[in-house]
Scaffold this active site. Structure first.
Site, PDB file in Angstrom:
ATOM      1  N   CYS B  96       0.858  -1.259  -0.113  1.00 22.99           N
ATOM      2  CA  CYS B  96       0.089   0.045   0.008  1.00 22.99           C
ATOM      3  C   CYS B  96       0.943   1.196   0.171  1.00 22.99           C
ATOM      4  CB  CYS B  96      -0.810  -0.011   1.015  1.00 22.99           C
ATOM      5  SG  CYS B  96      -2.253   1.108   1.055  1.00 22.99           S
ATOM      6  N   HIS B 206      -3.616  -5.306   1.144  1.00 18.03           N
ATOM      7  CA  HIS B 206      -2.700  -5.729   2.337  1.00 18.03           C
ATOM      8  C   HIS B 206      -2.740  -7.141   2.812  1.00 18.03           C
ATOM      9  CE1 HIS B 206      -2.343  -1.563   4.068  1.00 18.03           C
ATOM     10  NE2 HIS B 206      -3.218  -1.194   3.295  1.00 18.03           N
ATOM     11  N   GLU B 208      -1.354  -8.595   5.127  1.00 19.44           N
ATOM     12  CA  GLU B 208      -1.446  -8.599   6.607  1.00 19.44           C
ATOM     13  C   GLU B 208      -2.982  -8.552   7.137  1.00 19.44           C
ATOM     14  OE1 GLU B 208      -0.786  -5.968   4.991  1.00 19.44           O
ATOM     15  OE2 GLU B 208      -1.120  -4.354   6.252  1.00 19.44           O
TER      16      GLU B 208
END
Lengths: 956, 250
Positions: B96, B206, B208
């Protein structure tokens, strides 16, 4: 000789969207420096640019196509985060001296000049910005314009003035209304002091045998303001002697804590910037909800942004500093299509923003403030009503996480300032921003409301401060205490911290300023953002200051805490203030009359309602009920990666009432939040509205899997005309409802805030006087800790064939003040309103959830059981077949207590055994419709009604 | 096997460093979060690191355009260290805001690719289905062909200088796409691009935030159905593999 400047222009290439910039910076040395700046600032793929300097120009392209360009830039002295970042980059590259100042203008490239003025007007707020029109050709030439600077001049700049308090009462009140007179005789802005306060101040200084200084008067006005001291909420009222807060809010908490005994979860209530409860053996969570109504009325974007980053600081300033883990928002707004213009002045020179602009602005303010701070913002509500046209209500809340003990063993909820500790101010510099914010939010919005009360946020400065504080310094034991600089600025934060030691001495000439020329009283009360105050042992000052500096954050020693019993301020070795601490913190108590409104006689005629399908369509498409996916998508609700219950739920992603996060990915605990309010009902039955709001916020928690033994409540009273006996009666009854609801459920209030004068007095577009008061609005926010996130239940139906239960008493038939009544414009006089319901018990549902029997659950709130059924159904993309025998009115009453639950067919018997008040009402179906009591509503049509006018789209 | 050392950058408004470190820790790496200003003081800061992650966030508030200011700081401080890490076979990930930064470092200097404001004009936080497709990256080896992952950005539209897309494809750097039409208008529906044999990956979604199975928006329905069928849902989602790839690639 005047300083030489370079201009760095960045423009999107032809065909690229986006905005450009013109940066005015101290002249770069040579062509190499220009190329270096060009490389850092201009994207080689999508942008073009030029660096124009006295020695010449370097550019990506020598010429650009001729286009009209709109420029918007901050007024002098207004926070300019773009320029700040640009100067940091240039200094980092060695192209300008560290600390040099620049100026940033945002650019919009337009295809044609036609329509440019109208577009420009929509791009900026004249209170804080200015706009102009130019061309690309002109941008490619060095303009000889000096960047604007704040020049503060006047005879009393930099002086401490002695103030003559008038002898007669009328003159005293005029003094409070207009403020301390400057040397030009004009008042400096409203003080908001009551007559009794002014007499007490006059008497105090008469006894001392001296006149008060201007800074002393300003300090007393800030400290005694409604905003800071909550005078009305603490005043004696009939039926609440000792004050509403003590009797009903703190009173409820005291009873709940006593009843919970060893299982009390409260760790810090009412005494700090937020309220704290147990998360697990090692951590606590804190919560605070603030309002930023007056600033948002004038500057919706800046007001909402400083609202959210401001309440983040309440969290950072809680105990020894808590990490923000969740933001919540709430907007009470006029309708999108309200095209009215209203003005603060009769001549029409000071318009309030149009409804559309107000709504877009506050939504964007929370977006930028929350997203840039890296805090998830999953939870919020929107409520639309014409009565929020004058003063919108902007609620902003933050949940924080903090270890219960610091590594050195200190209880992290304790502050512990000691005499001799240094006072460190950290974060942004001080300017004229936000002067008189605290006193301004304590009075109605009108022509005299100062534009300097508007503040602009700079979330990145605060993020740097927050990271250094929470992740680096807190656990090293270098800071003894800290607090937020919010309303009232240094005067409030230092004044509060000094209570612990019994005094402080502040060197106002040491406070870093944005620009020269501020007077000592302005430095002391400025609400310039992104600042906190710390207490640091003298031997640790250098380490703290150095650490902040290494993170790009300015920290300055500005005084020390003492035990002298006096709050002292000095200005260039001159004493500017010496206020007795006891006097400062003993604002005279108010005693106010209440008067019940005349009994409301309803004719109680059962309304003729259209078909259930038509009622459902009306409710699901109503402004407060309809979709808001565009808004939710603009708020980062996934950052920190702790999401366990999202704002959009089910295969179709309908917005939810409850959300939850795991703040620590290596621990199972979760934190859930809900919100509830019934302001329209408050006008008719403030007690029932409060009891039922408490019930609904807790019922929403139980539905999502929380248990009430680990829940807590927060109150936000946003009242109107709160000096009128009828409004005070409503206030007292609402506070009594809070008490009874909390005590019934044994859930404590842990924090709250009130804002008493959400009134607008101004003019319409023909110059006629106009007054709009906000609805008396009580927002109840609830939070709960779940020891294990695995308990969490979402609201969407999961599978065809699942059994549907109604848990709770059968709905009443009172439709008064409901979403359905609003949507169908039912005759208000003919409708009864729901009763206050205090006897609810959700323990059996909690037990069923613990056993994994609950597949979905939703609390019936706005729109009643009908909306709850439709929302679970649409979210899961499944139909229903239910038989209840209820009337249509019963499907849409907003009476309290009901939860709609689904279970697997094979779990239905076990669920019914465990939950005695559960009534089976039907089954989830694979069909395309909701079949309810013999009537049929189309799933697709309902989803379309819900989606057709979603909230939060960017206006064109 | 020696635990590989992963450095996760922080500071100036980056804000996903802790969850990114958590993901790499779960994957078996030894993780350290470092403020860019501290790393800049130490010429050997990256000398025994194998993985460098630039996490998501809002560095410098995106005031000059996403990633520019942080990239300038990074180029001034860590350019040599990062180049050396890549040359010795290390793995670099920008997520990002980290991707926006990474594209403005020397690693992508000649690539002619950038990230521009979303076509719709607004920030978007929503879940998307991604496709591992086109070129190859060791970061993405063994992932499901399609997996779900959230995005959260205002400037996520991959855009190319003339010839840039063709060069990227020729080098096998077009490694990750949106399964449907790109929500931000990205050229060729790209969600992630890679260079240096795919070891340097810049991705807008993302991973994660899709690490644990409860992250997924359909989790609660899946959990209810699994319970009825007597199944356990896995604790992790599909993107754990992405982080494990960085650990096993060495």
């Amino acid at each position: 000789m005047s300083q030489a400047w370079s201009e760095i222009v960045i423009l999107p290439c032809e065909g690229q969207s986006g905005t450009g910039l013109r940066l005015t910076v101290p002249a770069l040395a040579d062509e190499a420096a220009g190329l270096s700046a060009l490389g850092a600032f201009v994207d080689p793929v999508t942008e073009t640019g030029a660096v124009l300097s006295p020695w010449g120009t370097v550019a990506r392209e020598l010429t650009v196509p001729a286009r009209t360009v709109l420029l918007v830039s901050p007024l002098p002295g207004v926070t300019d985060p773009i320029a700040k970042t640009a100067m940091e980059v240039l200094a980092d590259l060695g192209l300008v001296p560290a600390g040099a100042e620049g100026y940033a203008e945002r650019l919009w490239v337009e295809e044609s000049a036609a329509g440019a003025p109208a577009k420009l007007a929509s791009l900026f707020n004249p209170l804080i910005e200015r706009g102009s029109v130019t061309t690309t050709k002109a941008l490619w030439r060095l303009s000889d314009a000096e960047p604007p600077k704040v020049r503060l001049t006047g005879e009393d700049v930099g002086l401490v003035l002695d103030v003559d308090l008038p002898d007669d009462d009328d003159a005293l009140l005029a003094f409070s209304r207009h403020g301390v007179p400057g040397s030009d005789g004009k008042g400096r802005g409203p003080l908001g002091l009551q007559l009794g306060d002014l007499r007490a101040i006059r008497k105090h200084f008469a006894a001392l045998g001296r006149r008060p200084t201007d800074i002393e008067i300003e300090t007393l006005a800030q400290t005694w303001s409604e905003h800071c001291k909550h005078r009305l909420f603490n005043a004696d009222l009939a039926g609440a002697e000792g004050g509403l807060f003590k009797t009903f809010i703190a009173g409820a908490t005291k009873k709940v804590r006593a009843a919970r005994g060893e299982d009390d979860i409260c760790l810090s209530v009412f005494s700090d910037n937020a309220g704290g409860i147990v998360f697990d053996d090692d951590y606590l969570v804190c919560d605070k909800v603030e309002t930023h109504n007056s600033p948002s009325a004038l500057d919706p974007y800046g007001g909402a942004m400083t609202g959210i980053v401001g309440v983040n600081r309440d969290c950072l300033g809680f105990g020894q500093g808590a990490q923000p883990i969740l933001n919540r928002y709430g907007f009470c707004l006029p309708h999108y299509d309200d095209a009215s213009m209203i003005y603060r002045d009769q001549a029409g020179d000071s318009p309030l923003p149009r409804a559309r602009r107000l709504i877009d602005g506050v939504i964007k303010g929370i977006e930028d403030g929350g997203n840039q701070s890296g805090i998830p913002t999953p939870q919020g509500f929107l409520m639309f009503d014409d009565r929020y046209r004058g003063k919108p209500l902007v609620f902003a809340g933050t949940v924080g996480l903090m270890p219960r003990r610091l590594p050195d063993g200190r209880d992290a909820t304790i502050k512990g300032t000691q005499p001799g500790d240094a006072i460190i101010m950290v974060g942004g510099r001080v300017g004229k921003d936000g002067i008189h914010g605290a006193t301004f939010s304590s009075v109605a919005l009108d022509e005299s409301s100062p534009a300097t009360a508007v503040q602009i946020g700079d979330p990145i400065t605060q993020k740097r401060l927050s990271d250094a504080l929470i992740f680096e310094l807190r656990d090293r034991g270098l800071i003894r205490a800290l607090t937020d600089n919010g309303a009232g600025g240094l005067s409030s934060s230092i004044g509060e911290m000094a209570e612990e030691t019994g005094g402080a001495e502040i060197w106002l000439d040491q406070v870093p300023l944005k620009y020269p020329g501020l007077s000592p009283w302005e430095i002391w009360i400025s609400e310039a953002q992104e600042r906190m105050s710390l207490a640091v042992q003298p031997e640790n000052v250098q380490a703290v200051v150095d650490h902040f500096a290494s993170r790009g954050v300015e920290a300055t020693e500005i005084g020390q805490f003492t035990d002298s019993g006096t709050l002292v301020a000095t200005w260039n070795d001159q004493q500017a203030m010496a206020l007795d601490m006891a006097f400062l913190h003993e604002a005279p108590r108010l005693s106010l009359p209440v008067a019940a409104a005349p009994e409301h006689a309803t004719r109680a005629i059962a309304p003729e309602l259209p078909s259930l399908a038509e009622c459902l369509m009306a409710v699901m498409g109503a402004p407060n009920m309809r979709g808001r996916t565009p808004l939710i998508s603009r708020y980062d609700h996934e950052v920190q990666a702790g999401s366990v219950l999202k704002p959009l739920q089910g295969l179709n992603g309908l917005h939810a009432d409850a959300t939850a996060v795991r703040p620590l990915l290596d621990r199972p605990g979760a934190v859930a939040v809900t919100q509830s309010l019934f302001p329209r009902l408050t006008e008719r039955d403030p007690y029932a509205a409060a009891v039922n709001a408490v019930d609904l916020s807790l019922r929403q928690l139980v539905a999502m899997g929380a248990t009430l033994d680990r829940a807590a409540l927060l109150d936000n009273f946003c009242w109107c005309s709160a000096d009128q006996p009828e409004r005070l009666y409503q206030l007292r009854e609402a506070a009594r409802g809070c008490h009874d609801g909390a005590v019934q459920h044994l859930v404590p209030f842990v924090s709250g805030k009130d804002s008493m004068f959400n009134d607008f007095k101004g003019f319409d577009d023909e110059g006629n006087a106009l007054a709009v008061s906000a609805l008396p609005t009580l927002l109840i926010s609830a939070l709960a800790v779940l020891p294990d996130w695995g308990r969490v239940v979402s609201m969407d139906f999961k599978a065809a064939g699942d059994a549907i239960f109604w848990v709770g008493p059968a709905p009443e038939s009172a439709l008064g003040r409901s979403e359905l009544a609003q949507a169908l414009s039912l005759d208000d006089e003919a409708l009864e309103t729901p009763a206050a319901r205090v006897e609810a018990d959700y323990a059996s549902l909690e037990a069923a959830t613990a056993q994994g029997l609950v597949a979905s659950a939703i609390a019936a709130g706005w729109g009643g059981a009908g909306a709850a059924l439709a929302r679970s159904s649409l979210a899961g993309g499944l139909g229903v077949h239910v038989e209840t025998g209820w009337t249509r009115a019963q499907w849409f009453t907003e009476s309290a207590g009901g939860i709609l639950v689904s279970t697997a067919a094979e779990d239905a018997a076990a669920f019914a055994r465990l939950v005695p008040q559960a009534r089976p009402i039907g089954l989830v179906s694979a069909g395309d419709s909701l079949e309810i009591d013999g009537e049929v509503a189309s799933k697709e049509a309902l989803l379309d009604a819900y989606r057709r006018h979603e909230s939060g789209k960017i206006s064109q | 096997m020696k635990q590989p050392r992963a450095i996760i950058l922080a500071g100036h408004g980056l804000n996903c460093e802790r969850e990114t470190a958590f993901a790499l820790t779960q994957a078996g790496a030894h993780t350290e979060i470092h403020h860019i200003n501290d790393l800049g003081q130490d010429v050997n800061a990256l000398s025994d690191a194998h993985i460098l992650a630039i996490p998501g966030g809002f560095s410098f508030g995106d005031h000059l355009g996403a990633g520019k200011a942080f990239a300038s700081a990074l180029n001034a401080r860590l350019d040599d260290g990062i180049s050396a890490l890549v040359e010795r076979g290390g793995m670099v990930l920008g997520i990002c805001n980290g991707a926006q930064i990474l594209l403005k470092t020397t690693l992508f200097a000649e690539a002619g690719v950038t990230l521009a404001p979303n076509a719709g004009g607004s920030y978007l936080c929503q879940w998307e289905t991604l496709r591992v497709t086109g070129g190859a990256s060791p970061w993405l080896t063994g992932l499901h062909d399609r997996f779900d992952c959230p995005i959260a950005h205002g400037e996520g539209r991959f855009a190319f200088a003339p010839g840039g897309l063709e060069s990227l494809k020729a080098a096998g750097g077009d490694v990750l796409r949106y399964a449907g039409t790109a929500p931000n208008g990205a050229t060729d529906d790209l969600a992630g691009v890679a260079t240096h044999g795919g070891r340097v990956l810049a991705m807008m979604p993302h991973p994660e935030r899709a690490l644990l199975s409860h992250h997924h928006p359909d989790f609660h329905r899946q959990a209810v159905l699994a319970r009825r069928e007597g199944r356990d849902l896995p604790a992790f989602g599909p993107t754990l593999k992405l982080f494990e790839n960085a650990v096993t690639a060495l």
